[in-house]
Design an enzyme around this catalytic site. Sequence first.
Site, PDB file in Angstrom:
ATOM      1  N   SER A 186       1.725  -7.638  -0.681  1.00  0.00           N
ATOM      2  CA  SER A 186       2.633  -8.454   0.130  1.00  0.00           C
ATOM      3  C   SER A 186       2.225  -9.916   0.210  1.00  0.00           C
ATOM      4  CB  SER A 186       2.792  -7.867   1.529  1.00  0.00           C
ATOM      5  OG  SER A 186       1.604  -7.975   2.266  1.00  0.00           O
ATOM      6  N   THR A 226       1.588  -4.341   4.311  1.00  0.00           N
ATOM      7  CA  THR A 226       1.464  -4.647   5.744  1.00  0.00           C
ATOM      8  C   THR A 226       0.822  -6.013   6.000  1.00  0.00           C
ATOM      9  OG1 THR A 226      -0.701  -3.590   5.922  1.00  0.00           O
ATOM     10  CG2 THR A 226       1.246  -2.205   6.322  1.00  0.00           C
ATOM     11  N   ASP A 227       0.156  -6.580   4.990  1.00  0.00           N
ATOM     12  CA  ASP A 227      -0.590  -7.825   5.229  1.00  0.00           C
ATOM     13  C   ASP A 227       0.299  -8.952   5.750  1.00  0.00           C
ATOM     14  OD1 ASP A 227      -2.827  -6.521   4.324  1.00  0.00           O
ATOM     15  OD2 ASP A 227      -2.943  -7.557   2.401  1.00  0.00           O
ATOM     16  N   THR A 250       0.814  -1.217   0.000  1.00  0.00           N
ATOM     17  CA  THR A 250       0.000   0.000   0.000  1.00  0.00           C
ATOM     18  C   THR A 250       0.845   1.264   0.000  1.00  0.00           C
ATOM     19  OG1 THR A 250      -1.833  -1.106   1.079  1.00  0.00           O
ATOM     20  CG2 THR A 250      -1.703   1.272   1.385  1.00  0.00           C
TER      21      THR A 250
HETATM   22  N1  ASP Z   1      -2.743  -5.327   0.596  1.00  0.00           N
HETATM   23  C1  ASP Z   1      -1.617  -4.535   1.027  1.00  0.00           C
HETATM   24  C2  ASP Z   1      -0.372  -5.400   1.043  1.00  0.00           C
HETATM   25  O1  ASP Z   1      -0.090  -6.047   2.025  1.00  0.00           O
HETATM   26  C3  ASP Z   1      -1.912  -3.957   2.342  1.00  0.00           C
HETATM   27  C4  ASP Z   1      -0.885  -3.004   2.835  1.00  0.00           C
HETATM   28  O2  ASP Z   1       0.180  -2.831   2.295  1.00  0.00           O
HETATM   29  O3  ASP Z   1      -1.170  -2.390   3.864  1.00  0.00           O
HETATM   30  O4  ASP Z   1       0.332  -5.399   0.081  1.00  0.00           O
END
Ligand code: ASP
Length: 346
Positions: free
Chosen positions: A66, A98-99, A22
């Site tokens: 991710s 963050t995932d 993200t």
């Molecule tokens: N869907 C995103 C990922 O993990 C979420 C994020 O980056 O917060 O790539």
Amino acid sequence: MSLSSRGPGDAARVVVYTLGGTIASTDVDGTGGVRPSLAGAELLGPAAQSLGDLVVDVVGVRQVPSGELTLADAIDLSHRIRRDLDGGYDGAVVTQGTDTIEEFAFALDLLTSGDAPIVVTGAMRHPGELGADGPANVAAALRVASDPVMRGLGVLVVMNDEVHAARFVRKTNSANLAAFTSWTTGPIGRVLEGRTRRYVSPPRLARVLDPAQCLGDVPPVLLASCVLGVDGRLLERAVDLGYAGVVVEGFGGGHVPARLVEPLATLATVMPVVLASRTGAGDALESTYGYEGSERDLLARGLISAGFLDGRKARVLLSLLLSTGAAPAQVAAAFTLLHQSATGLA
Ligand code: ASP
């Protein structure tokens, strides 16, 4: 890149590796949906202006959500980080989605050694949203990565001005800015007024892996969580499906229904089976309950305790150990040693 060591008065040097997520996502196609697209100075954005005399080099590694990252990516990146830190950088920052931060950061923790801070960060709001947190998270991560007070603490996750140990941190909210929690200890530090504060120094984790022996081809490990009425048919097929190891997230302190005991005990004769708690915090128990399917029963039948690790982190450790060709006895010894080093238990 090879850099000489820092002399007195020289600016600190931090290397940033970007992997997407993200924090790097924009509506690049004009469809209304964002996807990873930013890298380099564009990704650092306003964070770059708040860095004073810090020298920052940015390396694009992946440009993915991710969930696309793998343990092979973590192995490759750990080698690169090691080379760059040996080459003279004072710290490293990894930006990613963050995932999967809780697993990727812990993999890096297991795969790297040395004192230089390695900090993983990301963003909950993409750059096009009001209150996007990426620039502040990157600025905080750079502060932590370049601060001598944060040396020797293992891999850290910096989000929302909190500093978490990779061994404990979990994503516990799908969208809130305060999505990251370390239930076992709380954050070990914070970034406030542009300065890092370290409140807690987690014990140094024993090195239980030789990264040089981790082959890119990481054997598949099944993470099986106990749920009400679980029937265990996946466990019975684990061998046929080609799994090389299993992590069972048991109820509470590490318990399963009696009907799973036999399949698990049989599996433990042919592959490492690790027992964790599905609760998300608190160590797996070892010596409290005596019923069929209790932790005492399962450990006596050859299961390996995950100790303080939750199921996801235990799966990361088991996968990496198996990628080195570790035998079940070596896997058990590694889990015990890591647990002892993290908790002080002998
Ligand atoms: N869907 C995103 C990922 O993990 C979420 C994020 O980056 O917060 O790539």
